[in-house]
Design a protein around this motif. Structure first.
Motif, PDB file in Angstrom:
ATOM      1  N   TYR A 252       0.822  -1.212   0.000  1.00 31.93           N
ATOM      2  CA  TYR A 252       0.000   0.000   0.000  1.00 31.93           C
ATOM      3  C   TYR A 252       0.857   1.264   0.000  1.00 31.93           C
ATOM      4  CZ  TYR A 252      -3.813   3.213   0.979  1.00 31.93           C
ATOM      5  OH  TYR A 252      -4.718   4.242   0.890  1.00 31.93           O
ATOM      6  N   TYR A 253       2.085   1.150   0.461  1.00 28.76           N
ATOM      7  CA  TYR A 253       2.965   2.307   0.601  1.00 28.76           C
ATOM      8  C   TYR A 253       3.850   2.546  -0.623  1.00 28.76           C
ATOM      9  CZ  TYR A 253       1.636   2.220   5.543  1.00 28.76           C
ATOM     10  OH  TYR A 253       0.925   2.246   6.729  1.00 28.76           O
ATOM     11  N   ALA A 254       3.640   1.804  -1.681  1.00 27.05           N
ATOM     12  CA  ALA A 254       4.423   2.026  -2.892  1.00 27.05           C
ATOM     13  C   ALA A 254       3.986   3.323  -3.563  1.00 27.05           C
ATOM     14  CB  ALA A 254       4.233   0.862  -3.868  1.00 27.05           C
ATOM     15  N   PRO A 255       4.928   4.197  -3.948  1.00 24.61           N
ATOM     16  CA  PRO A 255       4.536   5.423  -4.648  1.00 24.61           C
ATOM     17  C   PRO A 255       3.793   5.090  -5.931  1.00 24.61           C
ATOM     18  CG  PRO A 255       6.848   5.502  -3.999  1.00 24.61           C
ATOM     19  CD  PRO A 255       6.386   4.094  -3.767  1.00 24.61           C
ATOM     20  N   SER A 256       2.754   5.826  -6.228  1.00 22.89           N
ATOM     21  CA  SER A 256       1.970   5.572  -7.434  1.00 22.89           C
ATOM     22  C   SER A 256       2.790   5.939  -8.674  1.00 22.89           C
ATOM     23  CB  SER A 256       0.679   6.383  -7.424  1.00 22.89           C
ATOM     24  OG  SER A 256       0.945   7.753  -7.685  1.00 22.89           O
ATOM     25  N   GLU A 333     -17.839   0.756  11.026  1.00 21.59           N
ATOM     26  CA  GLU A 333     -18.246  -0.003   9.837  1.00 21.59           C
ATOM     27  C   GLU A 333     -17.692   0.630   8.570  1.00 21.59           C
ATOM     28  OE1 GLU A 333     -22.328  -1.482   7.561  1.00 21.59           O
ATOM     29  OE2 GLU A 333     -22.409  -0.882   9.675  1.00 21.59           O
ATOM     30  N   ALA A 334     -17.812   1.953   8.454  1.00 21.72           N
ATOM     31  CA  ALA A 334     -17.306   2.642   7.262  1.00 21.72           C
ATOM     32  C   ALA A 334     -15.788   2.532   7.175  1.00 21.72           C
ATOM     33  CB  ALA A 334     -17.734   4.109   7.287  1.00 21.72           C
ATOM     34  N   VAL A 335     -15.112   2.636   8.314  1.00 22.52           N
ATOM     35  CA  VAL A 335     -13.656   2.525   8.328  1.00 22.52           C
ATOM     36  C   VAL A 335     -13.226   1.130   7.899  1.00 22.52           C
ATOM     37  CG1 VAL A 335     -11.608   2.507   9.810  1.00 22.52           C
ATOM     38  CG2 VAL A 335     -13.303   4.332  10.045  1.00 22.52           C
ATOM     39  N   ALA A 336     -13.849   0.109   8.475  1.00 19.99           N
ATOM     40  CA  ALA A 336     -13.486  -1.273   8.143  1.00 19.99           C
ATOM     41  C   ALA A 336     -13.718  -1.557   6.665  1.00 19.99           C
ATOM     42  CB  ALA A 336     -14.284  -2.241   9.008  1.00 19.99           C
ATOM     43  N   GLN A 337     -14.834  -1.098   6.144  1.00 20.58           N
ATOM     44  CA  GLN A 337     -15.139  -1.334   4.731  1.00 20.58           C
ATOM     45  C   GLN A 337     -14.104  -0.650   3.830  1.00 20.58           C
ATOM     46  OE1 GLN A 337     -19.153  -0.283   3.656  1.00 20.58           O
ATOM     47  NE2 GLN A 337     -18.821  -0.596   1.466  1.00 20.58           N
ATOM     48  N   ALA A 338     -13.763   0.601   4.143  1.00 22.61           N
ATOM     49  CA  ALA A 338     -12.813   1.343   3.320  1.00 22.61           C
ATOM     50  C   ALA A 338     -11.420   0.729   3.394  1.00 22.61           C
ATOM     51  CB  ALA A 338     -12.778   2.800   3.764  1.00 22.61           C
ATOM     52  N   ALA A 342      -9.144  -1.141   0.441  1.00 21.40           N
ATOM     53  CA  ALA A 342      -7.799  -0.667   0.092  1.00 21.40           C
ATOM     54  C   ALA A 342      -6.790  -1.803   0.154  1.00 21.40           C
ATOM     55  CB  ALA A 342      -7.395   0.469   1.026  1.00 21.40           C
ATOM     56  N   CYS A 343      -6.875  -2.629   1.193  1.00 19.54           N
ATOM     57  CA  CYS A 343      -5.936  -3.743   1.337  1.00 19.54           C
ATOM     58  C   CYS A 343      -6.117  -4.762   0.216  1.00 19.54           C
ATOM     59  CB  CYS A 343      -6.114  -4.405   2.700  1.00 19.54           C
ATOM     60  SG  CYS A 343      -5.557  -3.397   4.093  1.00 19.54           S
ATOM     61  N   ALA A 344      -7.368  -5.023  -0.141  1.00 18.40           N
ATOM     62  CA  ALA A 344      -7.637  -5.971  -1.227  1.00 18.40           C
ATOM     63  C   ALA A 344      -7.130  -5.429  -2.559  1.00 18.40           C
ATOM     64  CB  ALA A 344      -9.139  -6.251  -1.302  1.00 18.40           C
TER      65      ALA A 344
END
Length: 364
Positions: A252-256, A333-338, A342-344
């Motif tokens: 997730y921390y890789a620069p885009s 709930e909103a945090v977990a979903q977001a 992102a992780c997926a």
């Protein structure tokens, strides 16, 4: 007795630290190998002090006295009698260790050493040096002459006496200390860099334009300046370099690709560009994840106290709410979903709080 301060590097950060310390009555010596550095720093200090006099922040007499307290050090050896030396050279491990190697033979036996690194591990800088117990991180934010927050970073070798001495200096210069463990990005950049990196991914994916992202950041998170506005201020190349320093923390921390390309171009982002039909709810969810995922991880790693992190976001970044407060406002709930999304999307491990709550069927 006031701390006698030495600074290595008279650039943007080192110079800002110098002129602020001098304003607070400290004797400051600055070493910079560039031949024009001393004159450039003096001119900069004169200009900033003049603005402060005009605004009523300091008197003309105080400005003259502060300017007289900033003296060039012709050689590193001239810093030997300093109580504290802050290195503020280029953000590169090899460059910083080269400076510390050159400093070692002339270092006073009681002198404390601080690195102004924004993301490199202090322990990696200190490794192998006999003064490792006297080295800590003091990460200032830009502009260093006025930013009120300083991250105080303790490596595994840093002694209690070193931390105590650094805190005295911060009290003398009226700075707020944010105590951090020695992890990449420390507390503030740990979430701030992924936040602007995710903003560039939204553009890269065609989901939104810079203006769309900045508007959501301002209107829904209460952030004074959106991520593209900030990147244009600090320069995209600086933003990309800071993000690259966090890449070891996971996918997730890789620069885009978009951030890397913008940095290579040398150009600013087109902060007015929009994408027709951009979905503010989707932008909000992805920005929320970019703040929440690193915050959950740094909390699990005990990098810093959540309340201190939130205060730091307000002081250093002008956020209306820090990442933990934003998570509370959004709801679990909103945090977990977001965060799960992102992780997926990036094949990044779930942070421990969500991993612990994963249903057994999802683990199998």
């Amino acid at each position: 007795m006031a701390t006698r301060l030495g600074i290595i590097g008279a650039g943007l950060m080192g110079g800002g630290i110098a002129l602020d310390a001098a304003r607070h009555g400290l004797d400051v010596q600055v070493f910079d190998a560039r031949p024009d550095a001393a004159d450039a720093l003096r001119a900069r200090a004169q200009g900033i002090y003049a603005r402060w006099v005009k605004s009523g922040r300091m008197s003309a007499e105080a400005a003259d006295a502060a300017l007289a307290r900033i003296r060039p050090a012709p050689a590193l050896a001239d810093l030997a009698d300093r109580d504290l030396i802050i290195e503020a050279v280029f953000e590169d491990l090899a460059v910083k260790r080269e400076v510390l190697t050159a400093l070692a033979p002339v270092l006073g036996p009681q002198t404390l050493i601080a690195t102004n690194t924004s993301a490199l591990k202090v322990g990696d800088l200190a490794a192998g040096f006999p003064f490792a117990n006297r080295l800590l991180g003091l990460h200032y934010f830009s502009p260093a002459e006025i930013a009120p927050l300083v991250e105080v970073v303790r490596s595994p070798s840093t002694s209690d006496a070193t931390i105590d001495g650094a805190l005295v200096f911060l009290e003398e210069t009226r700075r707020t200390a944010l105590h951090c463990a020695d992890r990449p990005g420390f507390a503030i950049n740990r979430f701030f860099c992924p936040y602007y990196n995710e903003a560039t991914r939204l553009v890269e994916d065609g989901v939104a334009g810079p203006a769309d992202v900045d508007a959501v950041a301002r209107e829904r998170f209460g952030i004074a300046a959106g991520p593209f506005t900030v990147m244009n201020l600090i320069r995209p190349a600086v933003a990309a370099h800071a993000m690259a320093n966090l890449a070891g923390l996971g996918p997730y921390y890789a620069p885009s690709a978009a951030l890397r390309a913008q940095a290579a171009s040398g150009a600013d982002w087109d902060a007015a560009a929009q994408v027709p039909g951009a979905d503010p709810d989707l932008i909000e969810a992805r920005l929320l994840a970019s703040l929440a995922l690193p915050a959950l991880e740094l909390d699990a790693e005990r990098v810093a106290e959540p309340a201190d992190v939130d205060q730091g976001a307000i002081l250093a970044l002008k956020f209306a709410h820090g990442p933990f407060a934003l998570m509370q406002r959004a709801g679990p709930e909103a945090v977990a979903q977001a965060v799960r999304a992102a992780c997926a999307r990036h094949d990044h491990p779930l942070p421990p709080p969500l991993e612990a709550s994963r249903p057994a069927s999802a683990v199998a």
